[in-house]
Scaffold this active site. Structure first.
Site, mmCIF file in Angstrom:
data_model
loop_
_atom_site.group_PDB
_atom_site.id
_atom_site.type_symbol
_atom_site.label_atom_id
_atom_site.label_comp_id
_atom_site.label_asym_id
_atom_site.label_seq_id
_atom_site.Cartn_x
_atom_site.Cartn_y
_atom_site.Cartn_z
ATOM 1 N N THR A 281 1.125 -1.022 -0.051
ATOM 2 C CA THR A 281 0.154 0.455 0.276
ATOM 3 C C THR A 281 1.183 0.994 0.127
ATOM 4 O O THR A 281 1.852 1.371 0.365
ATOM 5 C CB THR A 281 -0.723 0.063 1.195
ATOM 6 O OG1 THR A 281 -0.321 0.084 2.458
ATOM 7 C CG2 THR A 281 -1.959 -1.369 1.447
ATOM 8 N N ASP A 282 0.199 2.459 -0.327
ATOM 9 C CA ASP A 282 1.151 3.502 -0.125
ATOM 10 C C ASP A 282 0.901 3.851 1.520
ATOM 11 O O ASP A 282 -0.182 3.252 2.526
ATOM 12 C CB ASP A 282 0.470 4.754 -0.621
ATOM 13 C CG ASP A 282 1.378 5.952 -1.061
ATOM 14 O OD1 ASP A 282 1.578 6.956 -1.710
ATOM 15 O OD2 ASP A 282 2.606 5.944 -0.360
ATOM 16 N N TYR A 283 1.324 4.658 2.074
ATOM 17 C CA TYR A 283 1.659 4.566 3.114
ATOM 18 C C TYR A 283 -0.126 5.409 4.563
ATOM 19 O O TYR A 283 -0.288 5.985 3.299
ATOM 20 C CB TYR A 283 2.400 6.621 3.579
ATOM 21 C CG TYR A 283 3.344 6.364 4.463
ATOM 22 C CD1 TYR A 283 2.687 6.814 5.864
ATOM 23 C CD2 TYR A 283 4.016 7.016 4.786
ATOM 24 C CE1 TYR A 283 2.798 6.837 7.098
ATOM 25 C CE2 TYR A 283 5.469 7.053 6.015
ATOM 26 C CZ TYR A 283 4.166 7.032 7.339
ATOM 27 O OH TYR A 283 5.075 7.915 8.077
ATOM 28 N N SER A 285 -2.371 4.033 3.653
ATOM 29 C CA SER A 285 -3.070 3.976 2.978
ATOM 30 C C SER A 285 -4.704 3.129 3.457
ATOM 31 O O SER A 285 -5.801 3.173 2.393
ATOM 32 C CB SER A 285 -3.101 3.818 1.248
ATOM 33 O OG SER A 285 -3.053 2.138 1.521
#
Ligand code: GLC
Length: 734
Positions: A281-283, A285
């Site tokens: 995932t992104d940070y 997310s």
């Protein structure tokens, strides 16, 4: 009983002797999985930031306790050989199974030798140079103990208000796809088992660059046709180049955040594209699906993510805190968990970390390789190729080193820090060569007159000191632009003119009636209509990294003939945005003789500088354009030749661009689309035949049924040196 690394090694050897397997490392992974507790399996799906660097909201303070308990298998924002060796030692020697850590970091345009920002590199249209830049970044990052970079960012961006345009390859799908491939090849090399190659990561999947109003993290609302024809192809290009990982984007698509989107992560990425790496995932997310409004709580969000196909949770601790509960209540199956664990263990095997967890990170290599002369030379080469000459009236440039006095004015003239641009990893301002220092290498002290003039974002009104200095000069170079953090993540700007009082400075200087050369340093297209009208020359130099000063100097004084072409459109003002070359024609395309056609009352439709535009110190001519066969089927290649001639008096490179127009489609088609380009070096007077072979199959699009089709009918073929300066031929596809 403690299973240390050697017990696990023995188990693996036995496992791999039992039977050859069809999947890489299957036997070894099976062996480890059989030893792992559920908590340890979930630990492999967890990624935390170390305390070294912060790239988002920090939720987890004490990750070292989790590390020792096997609850975290991956770290990011930790680097240098010594620092990562110590963390790896904890994982290998102090955890029950000794599974090595994976270290990730945002090595976007260099690790320590900082290259031009990605948008600048894209302006070079030089795939070999871009690949070499990523290769050097990987070599340095690996020496610094890193296994994985969160790059390339392959988001198509059509809105320069968005700060992250600096991080990608601009607005075009074809150019962006070529660059995505070059960057993946550079980072991953030809063999991930080599300890100077690192995992790449195609991000942010998907369509993050379509954020409404250019405001970072904002809603994305585009059609599936636009998603599939504009935003997805660079990701597919990265996958076809073998990218090892994908990162989900913060934004929603079609009402579902990408991190919970089965359509994106399962239907497209796994089922259609057969991706066989892991998805991070992104940070936080996963956590952000709560404010998105699709998850009632973090447990719900964790379930959405694992069901969609997310393998690793970056910094959210959603998997760490809730996956075990979800398994125990049978909401999530063990096989789902193990499927994700397999992908991550496979990556660690591919890197050779089970053979030797310390094979990455070497203090001697750090000392000898990082910021080496060879790397700095490559950075200078990349930097000068990234520069775009936007204006050069009366051949103001190149300047002569014999000039008596040259004034260098402006807040970016003697600045090092901003040259790094955003996402500069472990780059240091002190390693950057300023424009003033670059010029001091080619002029003697008595020739240079310097004054900062104003701050980048100040409110100065008195420029008298700068004016009095400039009045003594034969030519005035003005270094203007943005601060490095006015672009990048969470750095959108609603107005994209020169910040502060910089425009007033250059207007005041222009009253001296001397040649004015503007050197722009910026992370996005700027709206600079006054400069376009009133100064003599404009160089777009973006943020060029460590070797910015020497590279700009090479161009200013003619040691290098600028060859860059814009990878993104420059608007006249914010009101034109979104503005990009491959727009649709509409039912009422502008017609000056008809009031009821698409236009503004207060500005032209055309941009200030179009996609693909860039001038040279020489002049080129494209002639004898020949299409070998103008009636083709979808199984054919369009074969086109032409002669490129350098008509000028200096050598240089031209980027010959080939665009197509599908004249009539079952759906509306863009007015033109880039389908090929060649960058050619020619000596003065030299001519060279160039040849394009474009598969007709590549001229297609997704129709109303979302099938990729190339429809029969007439196509225009445009050849030229920008998206607007072309000669047109026609073909028929039948
Ligand atoms: C950031 C960025 C992403 C980056 C990650 C780790 O929020 O969106 O591109 O790789 O966090 O720093």
């Amino acid at each position: 009983m403690r299973f240390n690394f050697f017990v696990i090694l023995l188990t693996i050897c036995l496992g791999s002797m039992i039977g050859k397997t069809q999947e890489p490392f299957k036997a070894e992974i099976d062996s480890i999985l059989n030893l792992m507790t559920l908590e340890e399996k979930i630990g492999q799906l967890t990624l935390y930031t170390s305390g070294w660097d912060v790239t988002g909201p920090v939720l987890r303070e004490n990750y070292l306790d989790d590390l020792r308990q096997g609850k975290v298998g991956n770290l990011f924002n930790a680097h240098t050989a010594a620092y990562n060796h110590n963390l790896q030692k904890i994982a290998v020697e102090e955890t029950r199974l000794g599974i090595p850590l994976l270290f990730g970091y945002d090595v976007i345009h260099g690790y320590k030798t900082i290259f031009p920002i990605s948008l600048a590199e894209s302006a070079s249209w030089d795939m070999d140079a871009i690949e070499r830049s990523a290769r050097i970044a990987a070599i340095e990052a690996a020496a610094g103990g890193l296994h994985w970079t969160f790059a390339p960012m392959v988001d198509i961006a059509r809105d320069p208000r968005w700060g992250r345009v600096m991080e990608g390859a601009g607005e075009d799908t074809y150019l962006g796809s070529c660059i995505a491939k070059a960057r993946v090849k550079g980072f991953q090399g030809s063999d991930l088992a080599s300890n100077n190659t690192i995992l790449a990561c195609a991000k942010h999947f998907a369509a993050y660059g379509a954020a409404q109003a250019g405001r970072d993290y904002h809603t994305v609302d585009i059609s599936e046709n636009t998603l599939r024809d504009i935003y997805l192809p660079p990701f597919k290009a990265a996958l076809d180049a073998g990218v090892a990982t994908f990162m989900t984007s913060f934004n929603e698509y079609n009402g579902m955040p990408a991190t919970g989107s089965k359509f994106l992560l399962q239907d497209v990425l796994r089922d259609d594209w057969k991706f066989d790496g892991f998805v991070v995932t992104d940070y936080t997310s996963i956590n952000e699906m709560i404010p998105h409004g699709v998850a009632a709580n973090l447990k719900h969000a964790a379930n959405l993510a694992i069901q969609a196909g997310v393998d690793m949770d970056m910094q959210g601790a959603a998997y760490a805190d809730y996956l075990e509960e979800l398994v125990n209540e049978n909401s999530v199956s063990i096989s789902q968990i193990e499927g994700a664990v397999r992908q991550i263990l496979k990556a660690k095997y591919q890197l050779g970390l089970f053979d030797d967890p310390y094979r990455y990170g070497d203090t001697l290599l750090e000392k000898n390789l990082i910021l080496s002369n060879g790397h700095l030379d490559a950075a200078r080469d990349m930097a000068k190729k990234s520069i775009v000459l936007l204006k050069n009236d009366n051949q103001t440039l190149p300047l002569k080193t014999s000039l008596r006095k040259i004034a260098l004015i402006g807040p970016l003239a003697n600045n090092q820090d901003n040259l790094l641009g955003a996402w500069a990893a472990s780059g240091r301002a002190s390693d950057c060569v300023s424009l003033l220092s670059g010029i001091q290498e080619v002029l003697n002290e008595s020739q240079i007159l310097f004054h900062p003039g104003c701050r980048i974002n100040g409110e100065e009104t008195d420029f008298s000191e700068a004016v009095s200095i400039a009045s003594q000069a034969d030519a005035i170079i003005v270094a203007l632009g943005e601060e490095r953090h006015m672009s990048g993540e969470a750095a959108s700007r609603s107005s994209i003119g020169l910040p502060g009082s910089q425009l007033e400075l250059v207007k005041t200087l222009s009253a001296l009636d001397k040649p004015i050369i503007v050197v722009l340093m910026n992370g996005r297209p700027l709206a600079i209509p006054w400069l376009d009208q009133r100064v003599d020359a404009i160089l777009e130099t973006w943020f060029l990294g460590n070797m910015a000063g020497p590279a700009i100097t090479d161009v200013l004084f003619g040691k290098y003939n600028p060859s860059g072409k814009l990878p993104i459109t420059f608007p006249r003002n914010e009101g034109q945005i979104p503005i990009y070359y491959n727009m649709k024609n509409t039912g009422r395309p502008f017609n000056a003789t008809d009031n009821y056609t698409s236009k503004y009352l207060d500005v032209a439709n055309e941009p200030l500088y179009p996609f693909g535009f860039g001038l040279s110190y020489t002049s080129f001519r494209i002639e004898n354009i020949n299409i070998f066969d103008s009636v083709l089927t979808i199984y054919d290649d369009l074969v086109l030749t032409a002669d490129l001639k350098n008509n000028g008096t200096v050598s240089g490179e031209e980027v010959v661009q080939l665009y197509i127009t599908d004249k009539v489609g079952s759906l509306t088609r863009p007015v033109r689309e880039l389908k090929g380009f060649k960058k050619i070096f020619l000596e003065p007077g030299q001519s060279e035949q160039i040849r394009f072979e474009i598969p007709i199959r590549s001229l297609g699009f997704h129709n109303a049924k979302m099938d990729y089709v190339v429809e029969e009918g007439a196509f225009d073929i445009h050849l030229g040196n920008s998206s607007t300066n072309t000669v047109t031929k026609s073909i028929i596809v039948q």
